[in-house]
Write an enzyme that holds these catalytic residues in place. Structure first.
Site, PDB file in Angstrom:
ATOM      1  N   HIS A   1      -3.875  26.877 -15.239  1.00 29.25           N
ATOM      2  CA  HIS A   1      -3.116  27.043 -16.472  1.00 29.25           C
ATOM      3  C   HIS A   1      -3.026  28.515 -16.874  1.00 29.25           C
ATOM      4  CE1 HIS A   1      -3.651  22.674 -18.159  1.00 29.25           C
ATOM      5  NE2 HIS A   1      -3.094  22.711 -16.962  1.00 29.25           N
TER       6      HIS A   1
ATOM      7  N   GLU B   1       3.440  21.665 -17.040  1.00 29.63           N
ATOM      8  CA  GLU B   1       3.492  21.511 -18.489  1.00 29.63           C
ATOM      9  C   GLU B   1       4.178  22.729 -19.097  1.00 29.63           C
ATOM     10  OE1 GLU B   1       0.179  21.761 -17.181  1.00 29.63           O
ATOM     11  OE2 GLU B   1      -0.188  19.630 -16.853  1.00 29.63           O
TER      12      GLU B   1
ATOM     13  N   SER C   1       3.116   9.422 -11.885  1.00 31.00           N
ATOM     14  CA  SER C   1       2.851   8.740 -13.154  1.00 31.00           C
ATOM     15  C   SER C   1       3.627   7.443 -13.301  1.00 31.00           C
ATOM     16  CB  SER C   1       3.199   9.663 -14.329  1.00 31.00           C
ATOM     17  OG  SER C   1       4.551  10.085 -14.237  1.00 31.00           O
TER      18      SER C   1
END
Length: 328
Positions: free
Chosen positions: A38, A107, A173
């Site tokens: 991240h 993200e 997912s």
């Protein structure tokens, strides 16, 4: 046999501490270690976000046995897939064949920093599919030119390639992502203990003539502490963002956004979703949902950068013993 891993949570510790924790996790007996990748922490209270690939390179030299993995890298916006192909090959060399490249669609929190717009999830999956194709091409060692729908590669070649190919694990997912990535990836990454999803992954691979019974790698946060109230307080302070679910978490762009979105999440709410406190049996019960759903590999996140040393000293080894006994 279920394998248990430790998460190098880059959002809650600096680079030197992460390397130290990686060594402690290997000594405690964890089978593998995964690292988040991240640019931002989820919440400002976590306070960290070093560059995961530098940390993993150091961890590869500081450890001998544990397998290493990104959980997960987005190779489409902040990183170009040609760059990911090069650094993954280098990691496999440094780790002597212990590295797996975990990939996902990313993200907004981390990818917005390069100033590009945030695509829809369908578009992000298309981008990830093309990125995996480019990475595979570059790992042949041949000169690659590519002009696709989303990426271009101009006369690129990876000069240092490992003898043992780098496995790719793709985050899935739902049915659409399963059908997209099952033919392209070696293993699956999923964040919910969903047996239907796991079965669908295996079936999709068999339908394409690929081996069906491959690794499915999950992850679960825990907050072990000798005092349950302290554990709940810490989990609420640093991990209440987890309650939003990935449909929300993938789209929020800043830590301030996560602060706002989670302002009404109560400590009791967090304690319902994350096992908190000294009860190892409660942790085993929470983790068991993953192996019962068919996950082969489960990585634990011990919440709190200041809680790792006591976790390794007092809880890691007996917890692993109980997990292995229960999962047989």
């Amino acid at each position: 046999m279920t394998r248990f891993g430790y998460t190098l949570m880059t959002e809650q510790a600096g680079p030197k501490d992460l390397v130290r924790y990686a060594v402690s996790a290997e000594q405690a007996g964890f089978d593998f270690e995964v690292s988040s990748d991240h640019y931002f922490p989820w919440l400002a209270s976590q306070g960290h976000s070093p560059y995961a690939w530098s940390v993993l390179g150091a961890v590869a030299q500081a450890t001998d046995r544990v397998e290493l993995m990104t959980y997960v890298t987005c190779p489409t916006i902040r990183y170009h897939p040609a760059v990911v192909a090069q650094k993954a090959a280098t990691m496999q060399l440094l780790a002597d064949g212990r590295f797996t490249l975990g990939l996902g669609s990313g993200e907004n929190l981390n990818e917005h920093v390069v100033g590009q717009r945030w695509p829809t999830v369908a578009r992000r999956h298309e981008m990830l599919r093309e990125a995996i194709q480019i990475i595979r091409e570059l790992w042949t060692g041949e000169l690659v030119d590519w002009k696709g729908e989303y990426f271009e590669v101009d006369s690129a070649r990876i000069w240092d390639l490992p003898e043992l190919p780098v496995p790719i694990a793709a985050a899935v997912s739902g049915e659409r992502s399963v059908q997209t990535f099952a033919p392209l990836a070696d293993h699956a990454v999923a964040v919910q203990p969903n047996k239907d999803l796991v079965d669908s992954w295996h079936e999709a691979r068999r339908a394409t003539g690929l081996p069906g019974d491959v690794r499915v790698i999950g992850q679960i946060p825990i907050c072990w502490d000798p005092d349950r109230d302290t554990a709940i307080e810490r989990a609420h302070d640093q991990f209440r963002w987890f309650a939003g679910g990935w449909a929300v978490n993938s789209d929020l762009p800043t830590t301030a956004g996560f602060e706002g979105a989670t302002q009404f999440v109560r400590p009791a709410d967090v304690a319902e979703s994350i096992p908190c406190g000294p009860d190892l049996g409660a942790i085993v019960d929470a983790v068991s949902k993953y192996w019962e759903a068919g996950f082969t590999d489960i990585a634990l996140i011990q919440v709190g950068g200041d809680a790792q040393d006591i976790f390794f000293k007092e809880a890691a080894e007996p917890l692993l013993e109980q997990l292995r006994a229960a999962s047989k």
